[in-house]
Design a protein around this motif. Structure first.
Motif, PDB file in Angstrom:
ATOM      1  N   ARG A 165      -3.774   0.006  -7.799  1.00  0.00           N
ATOM      2  CA  ARG A 165      -2.938  -0.384  -6.656  1.00  0.00           C
ATOM      3  C   ARG A 165      -2.797   0.751  -5.658  1.00  0.00           C
ATOM      4  O   ARG A 165      -2.475   1.877  -5.995  1.00  0.00           O
ATOM      5  CB  ARG A 165      -1.525  -0.808  -7.100  1.00  0.00           C
ATOM      6  CG  ARG A 165      -0.755  -1.469  -5.963  1.00  0.00           C
ATOM      7  CD  ARG A 165       0.717  -1.102  -5.934  1.00  0.00           C
ATOM      8  NE  ARG A 165       0.954   0.327  -5.825  1.00  0.00           N
ATOM      9  CZ  ARG A 165       0.965   1.006  -4.662  1.00  0.00           C
ATOM     10  NH1 ARG A 165       0.773   0.403  -3.509  1.00  0.00           N
ATOM     11  NH2 ARG A 165       1.180   2.321  -4.662  1.00  0.00           N
TER      12      ARG A 165
ATOM     13  N   SER B 268      -2.166   1.010  -1.026  1.00  0.00           N
ATOM     14  CA  SER B 268      -2.056   0.196   0.183  1.00  0.00           C
ATOM     15  C   SER B 268      -3.424   0.027   0.820  1.00  0.00           C
ATOM     16  O   SER B 268      -4.131   1.003   1.053  1.00  0.00           O
ATOM     17  CB  SER B 268      -1.087   0.852   1.166  1.00  0.00           C
ATOM     18  OG  SER B 268       0.211   0.790   0.626  1.00  0.00           O
TER      19      SER B 268
ATOM     20  N   ARG C  98      -5.356  -1.432   4.112  1.00  0.00           N
ATOM     21  CA  ARG C  98      -5.051  -1.797   5.503  1.00  0.00           C
ATOM     22  C   ARG C  98      -6.257  -2.349   6.239  1.00  0.00           C
ATOM     23  O   ARG C  98      -6.155  -2.687   7.415  1.00  0.00           O
ATOM     24  CB  ARG C  98      -4.488  -0.579   6.246  1.00  0.00           C
ATOM     25  CG  ARG C  98      -3.198  -0.043   5.631  1.00  0.00           C
ATOM     26  CD  ARG C  98      -2.681   1.185   6.364  1.00  0.00           C
ATOM     27  NE  ARG C  98      -1.401   1.644   5.817  1.00  0.00           N
ATOM     28  CZ  ARG C  98      -1.274   2.440   4.756  1.00  0.00           C
ATOM     29  NH1 ARG C  98      -2.354   2.880   4.121  1.00  0.00           N
ATOM     30  NH2 ARG C  98      -0.069   2.806   4.327  1.00  0.00           N
TER      31      ARG C  98
ATOM     32  N   GLN D 157       0.085  -2.789  14.695  1.00  0.00           N
ATOM     33  CA  GLN D 157      -0.654  -2.508  13.457  1.00  0.00           C
ATOM     34  C   GLN D 157      -1.689  -3.619  13.283  1.00  0.00           C
ATOM     35  O   GLN D 157      -1.341  -4.775  13.006  1.00  0.00           O
ATOM     36  CB  GLN D 157       0.288  -2.450  12.262  1.00  0.00           C
ATOM     37  CG  GLN D 157       1.329  -1.338  12.402  1.00  0.00           C
ATOM     38  CD  GLN D 157       2.085  -1.104  11.108  1.00  0.00           C
ATOM     39  OE1 GLN D 157       1.554  -0.546  10.153  1.00  0.00           O
ATOM     40  NE2 GLN D 157       3.330  -1.536  11.078  1.00  0.00           N
TER      41      GLN D 157
ATOM     42  N   MET E 219      -3.819  -4.316  11.099  1.00  0.00           N
ATOM     43  CA  MET E 219      -4.001  -5.010   9.812  1.00  0.00           C
ATOM     44  C   MET E 219      -3.314  -6.379   9.817  1.00  0.00           C
ATOM     45  O   MET E 219      -3.719  -7.280   9.096  1.00  0.00           O
ATOM     46  CB  MET E 219      -3.480  -4.164   8.651  1.00  0.00           C
ATOM     47  CG  MET E 219      -2.011  -3.884   8.674  1.00  0.00           C
ATOM     48  SD  MET E 219      -1.501  -3.058   7.172  1.00  0.00           S
ATOM     49  CE  MET E 219      -0.250  -1.945   7.789  1.00  0.00           C
TER      50      MET E 219
ATOM     51  N   GLU F 127       2.398  -3.382   2.439  1.00  0.00           N
ATOM     52  CA  GLU F 127       3.706  -3.777   2.966  1.00  0.00           C
ATOM     53  C   GLU F 127       3.871  -3.209   4.364  1.00  0.00           C
ATOM     54  O   GLU F 127       3.366  -2.125   4.668  1.00  0.00           O
ATOM     55  CB  GLU F 127       4.807  -3.254   2.054  1.00  0.00           C
ATOM     56  CG  GLU F 127       4.944  -4.101   0.815  1.00  0.00           C
ATOM     57  CD  GLU F 127       5.538  -3.347  -0.351  1.00  0.00           C
ATOM     58  OE1 GLU F 127       6.516  -2.630  -0.129  1.00  0.00           O
ATOM     59  OE2 GLU F 127       5.003  -3.484  -1.455  1.00  0.00           O
TER      60      GLU F 127
ATOM     61  N   GLY G 177       6.932  -2.469   7.014  1.00  0.00           N
ATOM     62  CA  GLY G 177       8.365  -2.465   7.335  1.00  0.00           C
ATOM     63  C   GLY G 177       8.614  -2.153   8.798  1.00  0.00           C
ATOM     64  O   GLY G 177       9.730  -2.323   9.293  1.00  0.00           O
ATOM     65  N   ALA G 178       7.549  -1.692   9.492  1.00  0.00           N
ATOM     66  CA  ALA G 178       7.691  -1.312  10.898  1.00  0.00           C
ATOM     67  C   ALA G 178       7.383  -2.524  11.771  1.00  0.00           C
ATOM     68  O   ALA G 178       6.217  -2.857  11.995  1.00  0.00           O
ATOM     69  CB  ALA G 178       6.735  -0.163  11.215  1.00  0.00           C
TER      70      ALA G 178
HETATM   71  C1  LIG Z   1       9.194  -0.842   2.472  1.00  0.00           C
HETATM   72  C2  LIG Z   1       7.822  -0.374   2.856  1.00  0.00           C
HETATM   73  C3  LIG Z   1       7.428  -0.434   4.189  1.00  0.00           C
HETATM   74  C4  LIG Z   1       6.148  -0.004   4.558  1.00  0.00           C
HETATM   75  N1  LIG Z   1       5.763  -0.141   5.878  1.00  0.00           N
HETATM   76  C5  LIG Z   1       4.505   0.195   6.242  1.00  0.00           C
HETATM   77  C6  LIG Z   1       4.066   0.007   7.584  1.00  0.00           C
HETATM   78  O1  LIG Z   1       4.781  -0.511   8.436  1.00  0.00           O
HETATM   79  N2  LIG Z   1       2.797   0.374   7.876  1.00  0.00           N
HETATM   80  C7  LIG Z   1       1.952   0.921   6.964  1.00  0.00           C
HETATM   81  O2  LIG Z   1       0.802   1.224   7.326  1.00  0.00           O
HETATM   82  N3  LIG Z   1       2.339   1.110   5.674  1.00  0.00           N
HETATM   83  C8  LIG Z   1       3.588   0.767   5.298  1.00  0.00           C
HETATM   84  N4  LIG Z   1       3.983   0.913   3.985  1.00  0.00           N
HETATM   85  C9  LIG Z   1       3.033   1.440   2.984  1.00  0.00           C
HETATM   86  C10 LIG Z   1       3.311   2.922   2.660  1.00  0.00           C
HETATM   87  O3  LIG Z   1       2.909   3.729   3.748  1.00  0.00           O
HETATM   88  C11 LIG Z   1       2.541   3.286   1.391  1.00  0.00           C
HETATM   89  O4  LIG Z   1       3.027   2.512   0.308  1.00  0.00           O
HETATM   90  C12 LIG Z   1       2.694   4.766   1.053  1.00  0.00           C
HETATM   91  O5  LIG Z   1       2.010   5.561   1.999  1.00  0.00           O
HETATM   92  C13 LIG Z   1       2.167   5.098  -0.335  1.00  0.00           C
HETATM   93  O6  LIG Z   1       0.786   4.771  -0.409  1.00  0.00           O
HETATM   94  P1  LIG Z   1       0.191   3.718  -1.456  1.00  0.00           P
HETATM   95  O7  LIG Z   1       0.885   2.401  -1.246  1.00  0.00           O
HETATM   96  O8  LIG Z   1      -1.296   3.633  -1.119  1.00  0.00           O
HETATM   97  O9  LIG Z   1       0.423   4.255  -2.834  1.00  0.00           O
HETATM   98  C14 LIG Z   1       5.251   0.495   3.594  1.00  0.00           C
HETATM   99  C15 LIG Z   1       5.657   0.547   2.242  1.00  0.00           C
HETATM  100  C16 LIG Z   1       6.912   0.100   1.882  1.00  0.00           C
HETATM  101  C17 LIG Z   1       7.297   0.136   0.412  1.00  0.00           C
END
Ligand SMILES: Cc1cc2nc3c(=O)[nH]c(=O)nc-3n(C[C@H](O)[C@H](O)[C@H](O)COP(=O)(O)O)c2cc1C
Length: 218
Positions: free
Chosen positions: A39, A41, A43, A131, A133, A186, A188-189
């Motif tokens: 797992r 993120s 994009r 964004q 994505m 995810e 959040g922005a």
């Molecule tokens: C509540 C929340 C909001 C997030 N919002 C964004 C976002 O708006 N844009 C983005 O590119 N990543 C977003 N992320 C992803 C985080 O940047 C990412 O989980 C973090 O950098 C850790 O990386 P990983 O998920 O690859 O382990 C969000 C994650 C969470 C949990």
């Protein structure tokens, strides 16, 4: 507690067109440790569509009905007081057998209710502060909270639990996505008012709190 005032835990759009979802669970041979290792993120998404069966599995895994105990219906995800304040909407872009548009997940009937047809990727990524994505993803999950469901019991403390509930759903989805080789991120922005108007909620009684872009990784 005033049981007569207990809010409904299901939202539905009874007069809208519905799409019944398959109930087949997507089995994986991967161990939970491997899934957790994988797992991260994602994009960037390929143009390969999601199948309806995959989408149905992901909705069920994130927040679907799971069991009935003492007359109460419980879901695949925990919820403070089993009050389930989170609603799930989808912005569908690239899913087999499903027209692009905005849908609401009817949890009780494991069905999608159509709110609007037409691709809204550009509006969505604009609302998410450009964004990309959000327009490239096969589907964007949009989670809202109906605050009164939780405030009925927890008053001020509801504002803590509602966001924790959303986090649990989001992580269920992230893990389930990896288990079927999908990627997700995810988001959040975003501009609350724009997302709220996209799914047709007032931003007061019910408001968007988190998104998740999802698809086949590129
Ligand atoms: C509540 C929340 C909001 C997030 N919002 C964004 C976002 O708006 N844009 C983005 O590119 N990543 C977003 N992320 C992803 C985080 O940047 C990412 O989980 C973090 O950098 C850790 O990386 P990983 O998920 O690859 O382990 C969000 C994650 C969470 C949990």
């Amino acid at each position: 507690l005033n049981w007569a005032d207990k809010p409904e835990v299901y939202k539905s759009y009874p007069s809208n067109r519905t799409v019944q979802l398959p109930i087949e669970v997507q089995e994986t041979k991967a161990h939970i440790s491997e899934i957790l290792h994988r797992r991260k993120s994602i994009r960037e998404f390929s143009s390969k569509p999601l199948t309806l069966t995959e989408l149905a599995f992901l909705l069920w895994a994130a927040t679907g009905l799971e069991r009935v105990e003492n007359g109460y219906e419980f879901r695949t995800v925990p919820s403070a007081g089993a009050l389930y304040p989170i609603e799930t909407y989808l912005a569908v872009n690239n899913v087999e057998e499903l027209e692009a548009g905005i849908y609401h997940y009817n949890i009780q009937h494991h069905a999608l209710e159509e709110l609007n047809v037409g691709n809204c990727g550009d509006e969505l990524s604009h609302a998410a502060l450009d964004q990309k994505m959000c327009s490239d993803a096969s589907v964007v999950f949009i989670w809202t909270a109906i605050f009164q469901r939780s405030k009925w019991k927890y008053l001020q403390r509801a504002y803590r639990y509602v966001y924790l509930d959303a986090g649990h759903i989001a992580e269920n989805l992230a893990i389930a996505a990896v288990s079927i080789n999908m990627g997700s991120c995810e988001v959040g922005a975003f501009l609350d008012d724009e997302i709220n108007s996209l799914v047709g909620v007032d931003g007061k009684e019910e408001s968007a709190i988190l998104l998740c872009a999802l698809g086949n990784p590129r």
